[in-house]
Design an enzyme around this catalytic site. Structure first.
Site: not given
Ligand SMILES: O=C(O)CCC(=O)C(=O)O
Length: 305
Positions: A56, A140, A182
């Site tokens: 990411e 996303k 993510c």
């Molecule tokens: O869900 C998480 O704990 C981290 C998510 C995250 O870092 C993101 O979505 O960029």
């Protein structure tokens, strides 16, 4: 009503394929990040990997303050080559190495055609074919908005807008792969729908942190794998304690029985795993969840639009 008799299902992965997660160190210089990614993608391809995943926000530091200044409009034919540099760098990496490239994610700027002053930002993952053609764009869907006192507070929605489509990419020689980003990994419905639409793997460019990483990163990969009996790949940036955001690292691949097959540490590294369709079929034959679902008791989420 669920059936306990064995139903025949076509294999979801047509032939074994090596997948690599490239855990990259990125800094504040976008051009340098893209050049570095190109070197590491080449290294990954040299291992024989035909599907390569990047982290990411691999072309920028990660954080709401950075999204607007690093964002680019995705232009297949930009008026000048310096516009849309990440799109074109990724396309070139895929083509030069003849790989499917799940290009991590980048901040995307979308401008309204009717009102160019209206700007919308997304966290976007681009997937390219071995000839460099764009196959899929995943914005996303679930923005990373959390507030854990004494841990981490983050509000992507202060700057970003959410995407509204799940992404399944057809790789003709292999089968289908689901791509999300993510925080999307926390939503099992997305994974279940992708699995029930025939994906052999789910790939999540991600960047967990030092609060939720140790608790949930591996757990979520294994959970999505065991729920859906497919491979799950999570690809993180390398940890940089000098940066504003400290990524967890630990890029990994879990197999359809939820076993972690390979995992990186905190620094840069490339995790390479051979995905084998027989492993999926074996898991599904041994524990035949597919044929045991009780949609008479609960709704089939894969049919919920
Ligand atoms: O869900 C998480 O704990 C981290 C998510 C995250 O870092 C993101 O979505 O960029």
């Amino acid at each position: 009503m669920a059936s306990s008799s064995s139903t025949t299902h076509p294999p979801v992965l047509k032939q074994p394929v090596k997948l690599a997660c490239v855990q990259l160190a990125s800094g504040s210089d976008k051009a340098a990040n893209l050049a570095h990614a190109a070197v590491k993608v080449r290294e990954a391809a040299q291992t024989g990997a035909k599907i390569v995943v990047l982290p990411e926000c691999f072309n920028s530091p990660y954080g709401c303050d950075y999204f607007p200044s690093y964002a680019e409009t995705l232009l297949p034919s930009p008026p000048t080559p310096d516009q849309s540099p990440s799109y074109h760098a990724l396309s070139t990496m895929a083509r030069e190495n003849a790989i499917y490239l799940i290009g991590g994610s980048i901040p995307e700027l979308a401008t309204s055609a009717s009102d160019p002053s209206q700007k919308t930002y997304y966290n976007t993952s681009l997937t390219f074919s071995p000839t460099g053609t764009l196959l899929a764009t995943h914005r996303k869907i679930h923005l990373f908005d959390i507030d854990i006192p004494g841990g981490i507070t983050f509000r992507e929605s202060d700057v970003l807008s959410p995407g509204n489509q799940l992404t399944i990419v057809d790789l003709p020689e292999y089968g289908r792969i689901g791509v999300a980003i993510c925080y999307d990994v926390r939503f099992p419905e997305l994974a279940t729908i992708a699995a029930r639409r025939g994906c052999f793997a789910l790939a999540y460019p991600g960047a967990f942190n030092l609060t939720t990483g140790p608790l949930h990163w591996e757990l979520l990969a294994r959970a999505r794998a065991v729920d859906n009996q497919l491979y799950v790949a999570l690809c993180s940036p390398a940890r940089d304690l000098a940066a504003g955001y400290h990524a967890w690292g630990h890029s990994l691949v879990a197999d359809p029985m939820a076993k972690v097959l390979a995992e990186a540490g905190e620094g840069e590294g490339i995790v390479v795993v051979e995905l084998d369709g027989e492993r999926i079929e074996l898991a599904r034959r041994g524990i035949p969840l597919r044929d045991q679902r009780r949609f008479d008791v609960y709704p089939d989420v894969s049919r919920v639009q």
